[in-house]
Write a protein that holds these residues in place. Sequence first.
Motif, PDB file in Angstrom:
ATOM      1  N   LEU A 272      -7.855 -13.260   0.945  1.00 38.14           N
ATOM      2  CA  LEU A 272      -6.637 -12.573   0.526  1.00 38.14           C
ATOM      3  C   LEU A 272      -6.283 -11.476   1.514  1.00 38.14           C
ATOM      4  N   ILE A 273      -4.982 -11.240   1.684  1.00 39.84           N
ATOM      5  CA  ILE A 273      -4.502 -10.096   2.451  1.00 39.84           C
ATOM      6  C   ILE A 273      -3.537  -9.330   1.556  1.00 39.84           C
ATOM      7  N   LYS A 274      -3.793  -8.037   1.389  1.00 39.43           N
ATOM      8  CA  LYS A 274      -2.910  -7.185   0.580  1.00 39.43           C
ATOM      9  C   LYS A 274      -2.050  -6.360   1.527  1.00 39.43           C
ATOM     10  N   VAL A 275      -0.732  -6.318   1.258  1.00 40.55           N
ATOM     11  CA  VAL A 275       0.207  -5.634   2.143  1.00 40.55           C
ATOM     12  C   VAL A 275       1.054  -4.643   1.343  1.00 40.55           C
ATOM     13  N   HIS A 276       1.236  -3.460   1.918  1.00 34.88           N
ATOM     14  CA  HIS A 276       2.189  -2.467   1.411  1.00 34.88           C
ATOM     15  C   HIS A 276       2.950  -1.948   2.619  1.00 34.88           C
ATOM     16  N   ILE A 277       4.292  -1.942   2.556  1.00 34.82           N
ATOM     17  CA  ILE A 277       5.096  -1.463   3.686  1.00 34.82           C
ATOM     18  C   ILE A 277       6.434  -0.945   3.168  1.00 34.82           C
ATOM     19  N   HIS A 278       6.952   0.088   3.817  1.00 32.63           N
ATOM     20  CA  HIS A 278       8.324   0.534   3.593  1.00 32.63           C
ATOM     21  C   HIS A 278       9.161  -0.055   4.723  1.00 32.63           C
ATOM     22  N   THR A 279      10.176  -0.815   4.364  1.00 27.61           N
ATOM     23  CA  THR A 279      10.942  -1.555   5.365  1.00 27.61           C
ATOM     24  C   THR A 279      12.399  -1.652   4.947  1.00 27.61           C
ATOM     25  N   ASN A 280      13.260  -1.980   5.902  1.00 29.73           N
ATOM     26  CA  ASN A 280      14.666  -2.249   5.590  1.00 29.73           C
ATOM     27  C   ASN A 280      14.945  -3.742   5.483  1.00 29.73           C
TER      28      ASN A 280
END
Length: 551
Positions: A272-280
């Motif tokens: 598994l890969i967990k991702v959190h990002i602020h993006t447009n």
Amino acid sequence: MKVEIIDGTLLKKALVGAAKFLEDNKEEVNSLNVFPVPDGDTGTNMSLTMKSSIKQILDLEEYSASKVALAASTGSLMGARGNSGVILSQIFRGFANGLKDKETIDTKILAEAFKQAADTAYKAVMKPTEGTILTVARECGEYGLTIYKEEKDILVFLKKVIEHGNIVLNKTPEMLPVLKQAGVVDAGGKGLIYVLTGAYNALTNDKAIELDFFKSDISKKLIDHGPIETDDIKYGYCTEFIVNTKYNDIDSFRKELSIQGDSLLVVGGEGLIKVHIHTNNPGLVLEKALSLGELNDIKIDNMRYQHNSLISGANYAETIKHDIEEKEEIKEKKKYSFISVSIGEGIDKVFKELHVDVIIPGGQTMNPSTEDILNAVEEVEGENIFILPNNGNIILAAEQARELSSKNIIVFPTKTIPQGISALLAFDENLTVEENSKNMEEAINHVITGQVTYAVRDTEFNNTKIHKDDIIGISKGDILATGKDITEVAIKLIEGIINEDTSLITIFYGNNLSEEEAENLAEKLQEQYDDFDVEVVFGGQPLYYYIFSIE
């Protein structure tokens, strides 16, 4: 009722039942703390770790046994709190490995998974101690391997494993003298028995398990942020998801996403890969992730309108609120960054004055999770990141965060606030990482910590009878002073921990004492030790009347 096969749906039910039963009994587990201090939090930490597992499970769209176990492993890994929570997360990690590619479970597979769960947990602890949750896990796994051939009914199998686990649990005081002195069994081991018992109870009950116990942690809550300026938010969409994938080059994927936004968190393990990002452009981010595998647990929040939306979880809500209100800043790369766990307004101020970049609220009764620490790591820009846990129950979570991050992280094994402060005072910006590490470790070893609090139950420790609400003085894992008066116990404690090298006593007084009371203690100590310097600092810490730093 006979159950010979458990599929993913039944495993989900069992784990939800395990989490609920542990939650219902967490205070009993908390009460088993060896020290009768008001911060026994083993049950709370294990329960919060379990809830993080269940959150991941409930977000699944399909329920094979292996996927449920993998989700539980991922959730517990990120939500692990305290040493007991970290060890529980490793138990789930080994359990998931034992169920890899398994659609269903029989007693043979279950026994082997239990054994692998214990083996994984043992490997995660540098110096495993018998008489703890590790012993209970190992004995359950080994016993399961001896009976699975004759017990094809999983309910009978589980019942026998639990009975054996309870026998082992009741022997833990014989393995650890400190448990015997306190008249308790191991708290973590008791918590694990509650997990197994809750799973068994769920499997024997035809009714669905109510999730009311869980809703306060996973349900959406309305957060009244008030008017929020949004014009300066550079990246408007908080995007989170999990990728089910065999892709292992986490660093490359992290670099690929880094140009799409900020506040990036990419961690992976066990498929598994967990991702959190602020993006447009969340669509583009998801498209890149889809090239690696299937996506689940997708959450996209428009932060410019976040104050009118519903967000998940109180802790997560506070994080998002911070993200919304924080203006976009250009962060310059620097050689060193510091992250410190702290509790108390005054102690926070001291750490800020010592140039700590991020302070994680926590300490006694408030152990931050692995994910909390990882989020702090993502906030700082240092090439080398020093983490100061300042509590023995947070060190494992910090080390787990280090293993999950690609950044160069040094975790100092600071077990107290004075140790963390001493380490920072020994830091020199102009020295190398190795030189600073050596100097800071030496500083940790040269400071003695004393703490004054109150007893939460009757007990006996080192042949001293302690009654509920007695004032107790603690240092280096020992109760050195008891009594009814805070000042008298504090002075007695100081007498027991100073030595011929002592020249400075710093008093950090808590939020339940006045400055006048602390100054009164300082005057008495100064009269008694006129060749020492005595300093008084407002710490603002809860539960502990005084924290002493002896140098």
